[in-house]
Design a protein around this motif. Structure first.
Motif, PDB file in Angstrom:
ATOM      1  N   TRP A  77       1.026  -1.258   0.038  1.00 16.65           N
ATOM      2  CA  TRP A  77      -0.067  -0.125  -0.103  1.00 16.65           C
ATOM      3  C   TRP A  77       0.792   1.403   0.048  1.00 16.65           C
ATOM      4  CZ3 TRP A  77      -5.414   0.817   1.669  1.00 16.65           C
ATOM      5  CH2 TRP A  77      -6.387  -0.099   1.237  1.00 16.65           C
ATOM      6  N   ASP A  78       2.079   1.074   0.776  1.00 14.30           N
ATOM      7  CA  ASP A  78       2.735   2.492   0.927  1.00 14.30           C
ATOM      8  C   ASP A  78       3.548   2.691  -0.496  1.00 14.30           C
ATOM      9  OD1 ASP A  78       4.420   4.286   2.323  1.00 14.30           O
ATOM     10  OD2 ASP A  78       6.083   3.335   1.852  1.00 14.30           O
ATOM     11  N   LYS A  79       3.828   1.462  -1.265  1.00 12.35           N
ATOM     12  CA  LYS A  79       4.491   1.711  -2.644  1.00 12.35           C
ATOM     13  C   LYS A  79       3.483   2.356  -3.464  1.00 12.35           C
ATOM     14  CE  LYS A  79       6.834  -1.031  -6.177  1.00 12.35           C
ATOM     15  NZ  LYS A  79       7.349  -2.351  -6.609  1.00 12.35           N
ATOM     16  N   ILE A  80       2.263   1.745  -3.566  1.00 13.19           N
ATOM     17  CA  ILE A  80       0.964   2.226  -4.415  1.00 13.19           C
ATOM     18  C   ILE A  80       1.124   3.840  -4.054  1.00 13.19           C
ATOM     19  CG2 ILE A  80      -1.658   1.903  -5.069  1.00 13.19           C
ATOM     20  CD1 ILE A  80      -1.178  -0.755  -4.428  1.00 13.19           C
ATOM     21  N   THR A  81       0.832   3.964  -2.796  1.00 15.15           N
ATOM     22  CA  THR A  81       0.691   5.317  -2.395  1.00 15.15           C
ATOM     23  C   THR A  81       1.534   6.505  -2.882  1.00 15.15           C
ATOM     24  OG1 THR A  81      -0.405   4.719  -0.281  1.00 15.15           O
ATOM     25  CG2 THR A  81       0.315   7.073  -0.596  1.00 15.15           C
ATOM     26  N   LYS A  82       2.962   6.152  -2.902  1.00 13.92           N
ATOM     27  CA  LYS A  82       4.128   6.891  -3.413  1.00 13.92           C
ATOM     28  C   LYS A  82       3.859   6.833  -4.839  1.00 13.92           C
ATOM     29  CE  LYS A  82       7.277   5.952   0.303  1.00 13.92           C
ATOM     30  NZ  LYS A  82       8.590   4.918   0.421  1.00 13.92           N
ATOM     31  N   LEU A  83       3.602   5.993  -5.599  1.00 17.88           N
ATOM     32  CA  LEU A  83       3.442   5.884  -7.262  1.00 17.88           C
ATOM     33  C   LEU A  83       2.269   6.840  -7.579  1.00 17.88           C
ATOM     34  CD1 LEU A  83       3.813   2.302  -8.212  1.00 17.88           C
ATOM     35  CD2 LEU A  83       5.181   4.141  -8.870  1.00 17.88           C
ATOM     36  N   LEU A  84       1.087   6.789  -6.805  1.00 13.31           N
ATOM     37  CA  LEU A  84      -0.076   7.656  -6.888  1.00 13.31           C
ATOM     38  C   LEU A  84       0.468   9.233  -6.892  1.00 13.31           C
ATOM     39  CD1 LEU A  84      -2.804   5.621  -5.453  1.00 13.31           C
ATOM     40  CD2 LEU A  84      -2.513   5.971  -7.882  1.00 13.31           C
ATOM     41  N   ILE A  85       1.337   9.352  -5.782  1.00 15.84           N
ATOM     42  CA  ILE A  85       1.469  10.605  -5.459  1.00 15.84           C
ATOM     43  C   ILE A  85       2.491  11.252  -6.716  1.00 15.84           C
ATOM     44  CG2 ILE A  85       3.008  12.233  -3.686  1.00 15.84           C
ATOM     45  CD1 ILE A  85       1.705  10.314  -1.676  1.00 15.84           C
ATOM     46  N   ALA A  86       3.509  10.554  -6.870  1.00 16.09           N
ATOM     47  CA  ALA A  86       4.491  10.684  -7.888  1.00 16.09           C
ATOM     48  C   ALA A  86       3.954  10.946  -9.444  1.00 16.09           C
ATOM     49  CB  ALA A  86       5.939  10.047  -7.963  1.00 16.09           C
ATOM     50  N   HIS A  87       2.923  10.221  -9.641  1.00 14.87           N
ATOM     51  CA  HIS A  87       2.216  10.082 -11.018  1.00 14.87           C
ATOM     52  C   HIS A  87       0.844  10.162 -10.765  1.00 14.87           C
ATOM     53  CE1 HIS A  87       6.368   8.941 -12.072  1.00 14.87           C
ATOM     54  NE2 HIS A  87       6.524   8.055 -11.268  1.00 14.87           N
TER      55      HIS A  87
END
Length: 206
Positions: A168-178
């Motif tokens: 979930w943390d990885k997905i969150t970072k991806l969504l924030i960055a892109h």
């Protein structure tokens, strides 16, 4: 007369031997000699039960199969109930149910009266077996309805599907960055399903 006790509890119950003392007292009161006790924790909807099959293999013609109640013996489908009845009859066993008084007449031969009571008992056994089956079906229906209601409830997570914090943390970072990246693309990069990405998005908006 020899009797075989059959004791069954569902897999959610604690002890299939719960009714043993009551059946032993019943047998003593009726002058029966208990020569076998068969207890198992298994669903009454299953025809192939190890202890029940062992009882049917061990018992001899003229002996008694003694149960606490019909639903301890059967919550079977109509076809399976007919199969079980046929197996009991083929062995020449007398089915006696402690809480069904009409079956108590089967302990002794009572001539024409006994034959009449046997017919009545068989009708009541069929009725109670049907009621036990319907009760089981209604119980399953309620459980399934409850699960369906949970699935539609906002934020419900099925048992065994607790979120993977690292993913979930990885997905969150991806969504924030892109922020404009498609859910499908994010899912591929995160190594998860699109549904998981959607749940993370909903969680962010909450």
């Amino acid at each position: 007369m020899n009797a075989h006790l059959y004791l069954r509890a569902s897999t959610k119950d604690q002890d299939a031997n719960r009714a043993k003392a009551a059946l032993e007292a019943f047998a003593a009161d009726k002058g029966l000699s208990i020569i076998g006790v068969y207890a198992e924790n298994i669903s009454g909807t299953k025809l192939n039960r190890p202890e029940l099959m062992r009882l049917l293999n061990s018992a001899s013609a003229g002996e008694i199969l003694l149960c606490e109640s019909v639903d301890r013996l059967s919550r079977l489908s109509q076809a399976d109930w007919e199969t079980l009845k046929a197996a009991i009859k083929a062995k020449g066993l007398r089915l006696v149910i402690a809480d069904l008084p009409t079956t108590h007449m089967l302990i002794d031969d009572k001539g024409i009266t006994g034959q009449i009571m046997e017919v009545i008992s068989n009708m009541l056994l069929d009725l109670m077996a049907t009621m036990a089956r319907l009760d089981q079906e209604k119980r399953v229906e309620r459980i399934n309805q409850g699960l369906a209601n949970k699935r539609t409830a906002e934020g419900w997570t099925p048992p065994g599907k607790a979120k993977n914090a690292a993913k979930w943390d990885k997905i969150t970072k991806l969504l924030i960055a892109h922020p404009t990246m498609s859910a499908d693309h994010v899912a591929k990069l995160a190594g998860c399903g699109v549904a998981t990405v959607s749940r993370v998005k909903r969680d962010q908006k909450a």
